[in-house]
Write an enzyme that holds these catalytic residues in place. Structure first.
Site, mmCIF file in Angstrom:
data_model
loop_
_atom_site.group_PDB
_atom_site.id
_atom_site.type_symbol
_atom_site.label_atom_id
_atom_site.label_comp_id
_atom_site.label_asym_id
_atom_site.label_seq_id
_atom_site.Cartn_x
_atom_site.Cartn_y
_atom_site.Cartn_z
ATOM 1 N N GLU A 248 0.812 -1.225 0.000
ATOM 2 C CA GLU A 248 0.000 0.000 0.000
ATOM 3 C C GLU A 248 0.845 1.274 0.000
ATOM 4 O OE1 GLU A 248 -0.480 -2.526 2.131
ATOM 5 O OE2 GLU A 248 -2.558 -3.224 1.925
ATOM 6 N N PHE B 34 -11.848 -7.155 13.364
ATOM 7 C CA PHE B 34 -10.740 -7.584 12.509
ATOM 8 C C PHE B 34 -10.369 -6.462 11.535
ATOM 9 C CE2 PHE B 34 -9.266 -9.663 8.526
ATOM 10 C CZ PHE B 34 -8.049 -10.096 9.006
ATOM 11 N N GLN B 35 -9.113 -6.163 11.453
ATOM 12 C CA GLN B 35 -8.577 -5.094 10.596
ATOM 13 C C GLN B 35 -9.209 -3.736 10.878
ATOM 14 O OE1 GLN B 35 -8.473 -6.518 6.464
ATOM 15 N NE2 GLN B 35 -6.433 -7.350 6.861
ATOM 16 N N LYS C 215 -17.607 -0.465 5.589
ATOM 17 C CA LYS C 215 -18.074 -1.438 4.601
ATOM 18 C C LYS C 215 -19.579 -1.334 4.365
ATOM 19 C CE LYS C 215 -17.358 -6.215 3.229
ATOM 20 N NZ LYS C 215 -16.749 -7.510 3.566
ATOM 21 N N MET D 120 24.437 8.601 3.228
ATOM 22 C CA MET D 120 24.378 9.892 3.920
ATOM 23 C C MET D 120 24.667 9.711 5.406
ATOM 24 S SD MET D 120 24.116 13.075 3.415
ATOM 25 C CE MET D 120 23.094 13.762 2.099
#
Lengths: 585, 185
Positions: free
Chosen positions: A53, A115-116, A165, A487
């Site tokens: 993502e 969940f999630q 949802k 760096m």
């Protein structure tokens, strides 16, 4: 369209995105966002399926960087939303317009540790310009219109819309809010675009009366499409111009008035011109700590004109003498008009030729430089960049990750067109370049997109090259492989007595094989004799992505450098130029 | 919290400014304001929030401590929140301020009569009576609450809670007709 049309929330979402003229979005489906992926099958919007993502977010940013249009990313709830935090923050810091759609657990499950589930609007509150949890299907069109309006107006930035949802599954009567609906729904949001006429006149007077003026361009010049107006102003007054890391390309590098990048790794000329100036005209710039060095000793004699669309930037770091809140293009156009009027009325500009010859003297004395590699030794990264630059097709877009290679890219490339440079400035996100390059290429299929990456950065997001291969978005990646976190290694060498702690990446994978495994062409370059042929080959391949690994000198450092917290007066020059330091006085 | 005025923590320190912030009455708006203060390192001294006469809007009255950050920066950053509609800085001399305090105070034996007497002088209300304690409420100007609290302290405050102040601009002429009408200011 008088007939009532009943849509699901998901259908309304996709139609709303179509109404906003979204042509491409980047994302990855999952549980809670599933309903939205069904109507997408019939949509005109192209969806690019990423492998992580974070990649979707940076692709959306790359798209926005080169088009000025909002990049769109869509992912699911929970871990997908948290993976999006870095790109959102990156876009927030660099004022990149972006709209991010996230799935959320059903409204009845919110707050139950489902969940999630995660508190996406809570987590992203401080890294977005605005975010919104939509609780009813009928509110989706307005939420999307608001998101695009907020993302693209005023100081641009990322906006997140969180969609449970059941809100996506429920039905609603389709309607598309008018402009008035949007304005009415946001009574507290009215960005100021037109500068104050009195301040504009003050600015014009100051520009004409100053002996040592510098135009200090920031990313806002590009956001406001002000490059042309700024050029007119610079040429009218023959004022020296410096372009910050976010403004590279906003003024052509090959212009006689351009003195390159100021800041921690800026050119000695740009840094010193700002230090010695009696007027800094900051256009869409925010006096970032990487530009000012130690604020107390930054440009001590300079009066400040500060043009910025964000009122909060006025006086945040340095108190302006002439603050102008407004759209950079509109304001600069007005300043140009005011200057011309003053000139017509008989005001004359102070002679700045002595100042310009002084600045030109610095430019002559302190060109960018590096020592060529000894025969048989590893390539110099700057040499690779010069070669890439000189062989680059016209209209090449350059993208960089974060670190030494980013600074060398900004310094050694020649940016003569706006929107030809994409990088992570404010947040400094390693791993930015591969996905951002894919987003840029998706937006500009006509252009060659080269990403300059480090070996450390590449290992963070390289898997998106699988996305590039499967989606047919062909980019070119140059890895400047010094087998170090370069760096950090440079800082440990210079400021920690060469005690190298956890910066050795010599256990790196075989980048050529890795590239090939991802469907790309892999090329390794180890000696100067190989370099031209390799770059020519890379430039000639247009049906696959190409990864060129340059094995470069491990201990090369970026110069000039203003150490963190030091004054810009104490810039460290390239060692071969230190003996000429007096010329900077 | 500012330590400069330690003897009078609720007094009007010159580091304290009152902002009334009109916001859209939407979920999470208080969290946005609070997280902005937290993220930018600004200090909130007290905060009161409730819907206005128009249910679409809430008014947040914030007393900010500006010993570390200029007020101008705080106001500008606050105004960047999309839900913030209007911000007014109230000059204490040109505003009316009110605050409410409830306190449970020791009041046994002889002390009970004296506590009731003090409450009477301040026109405070006695809300609950226990065997050896009283719960008292007082509303008024913050300074008045400070004075009352100071007096009660001598008798022993078991628990107390103040609401934080709310404020509105003073009317130019208090009798002017219709001056309080219209959208919240």
């Amino acid at each position: 369209m008088s007939k009532k049309e009943i849509l699901t929330g998901a259908e309304a979402l996709i139609r709303s995105l179509e109404m906003e003229n979204v042509e491409i979005m980047f994302g990855l489906p999952g549980g809670c966002i599933l309903p939205a992926y069904d109507p997408l099958l019939k949509s005109s919007i192209r969806h690019v399926l990423v492998r992580h993502e974070q990649g979707a977010g940076h692709m959306a940013q790359g798209y926005a960087h080169v088009t000025g249009r909002p990049g769109v990313a869509m992912v699911t709830s929970g871990p997908a939303a948290t993976n999006m935090v870095t790109p959102l923050c990156d876009a927030f810091m660099d004022s990149i317009p972006m709209v991010c759609i996230t799935g959320q657990v059903s409204t009845s499950a919110i707050g139950t540790d489902a969940f999630q589930e995660c508190d996406t609007v809570g987590i992203t509150r401080s890294v977005t310009k605005h975010n919104e949890l939509v609780m009813r299907a009928e509110d989706i069109p307005l939420a999307i219109r608001q998101a695009f309006h907020i993302a693209t107006t005023g100081r641009p930035g990322p906006v997140l819309v969180d969609l449970p949802k059941d809100v996506l599954q429920n039905t609603m009567e389709w309607h598309w809010p008018t402009d008035e609906d949007v304005l009415e729904s946001l009574p507290g949001y009215r960005p100021i675009t037109k500068g104050h006429p009195r301040m504009i006149k003050e600015a014009a007077k100051l520009l004409l009366a100053s002996e040592r003026p510098v135009l200090y361009l920031g990313g806002g010049v590009l956001k406001a499409h002000a490059a042309e107006a700024v050029r007119e102003l610079a040429e009218l007054l023959k004022t020296p111009v410096v372009t910050t890391l976010m403004a590279r390309g906003a003024f052509p590098d090959d212009h006689e008035l351009c003195y390159g990048m100021p800041g921690m790794h800026g050119t000695a000329t740009a840094i010193t011109a700002m230090q010695k100036a009696d007027l800094l005209c900051a256009l869409g710039a925010r006096f970032d700590d990487r530009v000012t060095g130690k604020v107390a000793s930054f440009a001590p004699d300079a009066k400040i004109i500060h043009v910025d669309i964000d009122p909060a930037e006025q006086g945040k770091v340095r108190k302006p003498d002439v603050p102008i809140v407004g759209d950079c293009r509109l304001v600069v156009e007005e300043i140009v008009k005011a200057v011309k009027e003053l000139l017509a009325e008989g005001t004359t500009q102070v002679d700045i030729t002595p100042w310009r010859s002084r600045v030109n003297g610095w430019k002559e004395q302190f060109p960018l430089t590096y020592e060529p590699s000894e025969p048989g030794a590893r390539l110099k990264p700057q040499f690779c960049l010069e070669k890439l630059r000189d062989a680059a097709p016209k209209n090449t877009i350059l993208v960089a990750g974060v670190g030494q290679h980013q600074m060398w890219s900004s310094l050694f490339w020649k940016f003569n067109e706006p929107y030809s440079w994409v990088n992570s400035g404010g947040l400094g996100t390693m791993g930015f370049s591969v996905p951002a390059a894919i987003g840029a290429k998706a937006a500009r299929p006509d252009a060659t997109v080269w990403a300059i990456d480090g070996d450390g950065c590449f290992q963070m997001t390289a898997q998106e090259l699988v996305t590039a291969s499967t989606e047919g978005i062909h980019v070119k990646i140059a890895i400047l492989n010094n087998t170090y976190l370069g760096m950090v290694r440079q800082w440990q060498e210079m400021f920690y007595g060469e005690r190298y702690s956890e910066v050795d990446l010599s256990g790196c994978p075989d980048f050529v094989k890795w590239a090939e495994a991802m469907g790309c062409v892999g090329i390794r370059v180890e000696s100067p004799e190989e370099i031209d042929a390799a770059i020519e080959k890379a430039n000639s391949i247009n049906d696959r992505s190409v990864v060129v690994e340059f094995r470069v000198e491990e201990f090369e450092k970026v110069f000039p450098m203003v150490p963190a917290g030091a004054s810009n007066d104490d810039v460290l020059l390239h060692p071969t130029q230190e003996n000429r330091r007096e010329f900077l006085k | 919290m500012s330590t400069i005025n330690a003897n009078n923590p609720y007094g009007d320190s010159h580091h304290h400014h009152i902002l009334t912030v009109l916001v859209q009455n939407r979920p999470g708006v208080l969290a946005r304001v609070a997280s902005l203060f937290a993220r930018r390192g600004y200090n909130i001294f007290s905060l009161a929030v409730a819907p206005t006469e128009d249910e679409n809007y809430s008014r947040i009255t914030i007393v900010v401590d500006i010993s570390a950050t200029p007020l101008e920066q705080i106001v500008k950053q606050l105004f960047k929140l999309i839900d913030v509609v209007r911000i007014t800085e109230l000059d204490p001399r040109k505003s009316v301020e009110r605050e409410l305090m409830v306190a449970t105070v020791r009041a046994d034996g002889d002390q009970r009569a004296r506590v009731i007497e003090v409450a009477g002088i301040f026109e405070a209300k006695i809300l609950a009576v226990g065997a050896d304690v009283l719960t008292i409420s007082l509303d008024g100007e913050p300074q008045k609450l400070d004075d009352f609290e100071e007096l009660l302290r001598g008798y022993g405050i078991v628990e107390s809670q103040r609401t934080g102040r709310v404020a509105l601009p003073k009317l130019e002429r208090e009798a002017r007709k219709g001056a309080t009408k219209g959208k919240a200011s």
